[in-house]
Design a protein around this motif. Structure first.
Motif, PDB file in Angstrom:
ATOM      1  N   ASN A   1      -3.706  -5.429   3.287  1.00  0.00           N
ATOM      2  CA  ASN A   1      -3.189  -4.862   1.646  1.00  0.00           C
ATOM      3  C   ASN A   1      -1.745  -4.682   1.591  1.00  0.00           C
ATOM      4  O   ASN A   1      -1.172  -4.473   2.422  1.00  0.00           O
ATOM      5  CB  ASN A   1      -4.228  -3.804   1.488  1.00  0.00           C
ATOM      6  CG  ASN A   1      -5.740  -4.016   1.635  1.00  0.00           C
ATOM      7  OD1 ASN A   1      -6.143  -4.923   1.251  1.00  0.00           O
ATOM      8  ND2 ASN A   1      -6.187  -2.863   2.193  1.00  0.00           N
ATOM      9  N   LEU A   2      -1.553  -4.886   0.188  1.00  0.00           N
ATOM     10  CA  LEU A   2      -0.218  -4.487  -0.226  1.00  0.00           C
ATOM     11  C   LEU A   2      -0.215  -2.997  -0.783  1.00  0.00           C
ATOM     12  O   LEU A   2      -1.132  -2.751  -1.706  1.00  0.00           O
ATOM     13  CB  LEU A   2       0.214  -5.270  -1.295  1.00  0.00           C
ATOM     14  CG  LEU A   2       1.775  -4.848  -1.804  1.00  0.00           C
ATOM     15  CD1 LEU A   2       2.805  -5.197  -0.731  1.00  0.00           C
ATOM     16  CD2 LEU A   2       2.028  -5.928  -3.025  1.00  0.00           C
ATOM     17  N   GLN A   3       0.487  -2.084  -0.194  1.00  0.00           N
ATOM     18  CA  GLN A   3       0.646  -0.674  -0.745  1.00  0.00           C
ATOM     19  C   GLN A   3       1.446  -0.708  -2.051  1.00  0.00           C
ATOM     20  O   GLN A   3       2.355  -1.166  -2.035  1.00  0.00           O
ATOM     21  CB  GLN A   3       0.885   0.220  -0.025  1.00  0.00           C
ATOM     22  CG  GLN A   3       1.124   1.867  -0.506  1.00  0.00           C
ATOM     23  CD  GLN A   3       1.038   2.774   0.434  1.00  0.00           C
ATOM     24  OE1 GLN A   3       0.154   3.221   1.029  1.00  0.00           O
ATOM     25  NE2 GLN A   3       2.458   3.387   0.862  1.00  0.00           N
ATOM     26  N   VAL A   4       0.594  -0.202  -3.268  1.00  0.00           N
ATOM     27  CA  VAL A   4       1.415  -0.209  -4.521  1.00  0.00           C
ATOM     28  C   VAL A   4       1.460   1.355  -4.758  1.00  0.00           C
ATOM     29  O   VAL A   4       0.469   2.162  -4.818  1.00  0.00           O
ATOM     30  CB  VAL A   4       0.591  -1.068  -5.885  1.00  0.00           C
ATOM     31  CG1 VAL A   4       1.214  -0.936  -6.985  1.00  0.00           C
ATOM     32  CG2 VAL A   4       0.252  -2.386  -5.354  1.00  0.00           C
ATOM     33  N   VAL A   5       2.474   1.866  -5.013  1.00  0.00           N
ATOM     34  CA  VAL A   5       2.930   3.110  -5.547  1.00  0.00           C
ATOM     35  C   VAL A   5       3.039   3.453  -6.860  1.00  0.00           C
ATOM     36  O   VAL A   5       4.035   2.812  -7.392  1.00  0.00           O
ATOM     37  CB  VAL A   5       3.957   3.696  -4.571  1.00  0.00           C
ATOM     38  CG1 VAL A   5       4.348   5.151  -4.862  1.00  0.00           C
ATOM     39  CG2 VAL A   5       3.990   3.346  -3.352  1.00  0.00           C
TER      40      VAL A   5
END
Length: 483
Positions: free
Chosen positions: A50-54
């Motif tokens: 997964n890509l971590q989106v902040v």
RNA sequence: UCCUCCUUAGCUCAGUUGGUUAGAGCAUCUGACUGUUAAUCAGAGGGUCCUAGGUUCAAGUCCUAGAGGGGGAGCCA
């Protein structure tokens, strides 16, 4: 702005893009955080990770972030940065968020936790959204591709054999009838039987149980051919290894004998396994870890001797054992479980078919390697197999894999018209209806050989999954044709 | 098709010898916490105990039948 796939961001392209503005689109796996900052794990199917989106909550209104749940589809624009957290190299600092498709958390069944495979099977339309099934289906793609690539590199032609067949004499199993006659009131002959001459094709037709006979026709002109298509069996089989609709690979090669056939099958299996090891290491490692986790609950003796990736490498690097049916019977006769009467079916006489427990003993205990068994008694094999000079056996070969059993069944075909014709009469195969098949032995007949490989059985082996219903997206089994 | 096991909250599962108001973890909702990694902590809501009969003062628990599912066998790829 053009969407970038997460596989690229987490791969080699990622570091180059740090500091730039990008767009990603995908489905939310999990959301966590506090009043000030939120973290979303976003997956777009391009890879396992997964890509971590902040999200900075002072920038994004709570009303929108409220709709960001597990399963929701979102688009995020923002700046790619080196991650402050420890779990990942890069992360996306969100500037703009669009919720493309909401997923009501009270109704969406896939949670960010471990589900049972049985539960996910009942939600097969959504199980692609899990790590396990996205990994399985990516591997399925690579395996399909590898098979075509292997045969193409070897100079084979891909042949589409018919899905609807007018021949019901292949003897490979019960067939599904194809008909457009009204089921409640079909036209009947005087004796009361259904009049299929009034049916769509003017005769009885069924879904194919094998493309082999048609592939032989093509091989006896094009030389090296293979089919890779759907196959249907109306058997009431309720096991972890059978499907009513499955995919089968069937190469057929002119001027090949049984030994060439074995070489081809062994080389093909090793090629495609190496290809997947090369192309999908993360997905395989994930399934390997998953399996290891699952095995912790099993007693020591039931655990696999090797981890998944290790097992695949072992098969790709080691020569398969080749032995005859007759030798296998001797080994089984003298085996410990046979002498101690631990087999449910004791091995005493030559001529009986091998049971699952016998195959498993040979592969998993005695040889501890894939095994190719050849030269079976002709009575337990199909009519088209080449008869040996001993008058008792045929040039058949079965490849047995650990945990799966029979994964490949093949043979050299009988090319002598008289012998084939006689065998068909003996086994009550209608020779007139099969005249098109016999014609190949009349006109320019040559020795040839081929085999059938059940694609989902190969998937079972490569993914380490235990149930064939989990390695095909939408399984068809007795009493089950959902989706 | 045969053998065997299972069915309790959205999910995974406990539930003692038949005995008071059926529990836990996760998920959901509310709140706390300024960098989380299946986040954590506190609280709340959530049940046709698969269905239909039966035994009993009393059934989630025992019996019978049915449905659905798992595992094994046969047939095979």
């Amino acid at each position: 702005m053009k969407r970038i796939e997460i596989a690229k961001l987490l791969g080699t392209v990622g570091p180059e893009l740090i500091g730039t503005e990008i767009l990603v689109q995908g489905w939310v796996r999990t959301k966590r955080g506090n009043k000030f900052v939120g973290f979303v794990a976003l997956n777009d199917g391009s890879c396992l990770a997964n890509l971590q989106v902040v999200f900075d909550f002072s920038v994004h209104p709570e009303s929108i972030l409220h709709k960001v749940h597990s399963g929701a589809a979102i688009a995020v624009r923002g700046k790619l940065t080196a991650s402050e957290g420890g779990g990942q190299q890069v992360e996306l600092q969100a500037n703009q968020l669009e919720v493309i498709g909401e997923a009501n958390p009270d109704e969406y069944p896939i949670q960010p936790k471990k589900h049972s495979l049985e539960f996910l099977r009942e939600h097969a339309h959504l199980r692609f959204r899990t790590n396990t099934f996205s990994a399985i289906n990516r591997i399925r793609h690579h395996l399909i591709f590898a098979i075509h690539q292997f045969f193409n590199e070897q100079g084979f032609y891909n042949i589409h054999t018919p899905i609807i067949t007018g021949s019901d004499a292949e003897g490979a199993g019960e067939m599904f009838r194809v008909s457009t006659l009204p089921p409640d009131n079909p036209p009947r002959r005087e004796d009361g039987s259904i009049d299929y001459s009034k049916d769509f094709f003017g005769k009885e037709t069924n879904l194919t149980v094998s493309g082999q006979l048609e592939a032989e026709l093509a091989a006896l002109a094009l030389g090296k051919v293979y089919t890779f298509g759907p196959t249907f069996r109306a058997e009431n089989s309720n096991t972890t290894r059978h499907l009513a609709e499955f995919w089968m690979i069937e190469p057929e090669v002119a001027f090949f004998d049984i030994h060439d056939d074995m070489d081809l099958a062994e080389n093909m299996l090793k090629y495609v396994i190496r290809y997947v090891l090369d192309q999908a290491p993360e997905d395989l490692q994930f399934l390997s870890n998953r399996l290891k986790e699952e095995e912790k609950n099993k007693p020591e003796k039931d655990r696999a001797p090797m981890e998944l990736v290790e097992k695949l490498k072992f098969v790709a690097e080691n020569t398969f054992v080749r032995t005859t049916y007759t030798e296998a019977i001797e080994i089984l006769k003298n085996s410990k479980p046979n002498k101690k009467k631990q087999f449910q079916f004791p091995v005493d006489a030559w001529g009986a078919d091998l049971q699952s427990e016998h195959e498993r003993y040979l592969v998993e205990k005695h040889f501890q390697k894939p095994v190719i068994l050849t030269d079976y008694p002709k009575e337990i094999k199909a009519f088209y197999m080449k008869q040996n000079d001993d008058g008792k056996t045929v040039r058949a070969m079965d490849i047995l894999f650990p945990g799966i059993g029979e994964i490949v069944g093949g043979s050299q075909r009988e090319e002598v018209y008289e012998k084939l014709h006689q065998r068909m009469v003996e086994m009550h195969i209608p020779t007139e209806e099969m005249s098109w098949y016999l014609d190949t032995r009349k006109f320019g007949s040559v020795p040839h050989a081929g085999f059938g490989l059940g694609f989902e059985r190969l998937m079972l082996f490569v993914t380490g999954m235990g149930n064939i219903r989990d390695v095909i997206p939408f399984p068809r089994t007795p009493k089950n044709a959902e989706f």
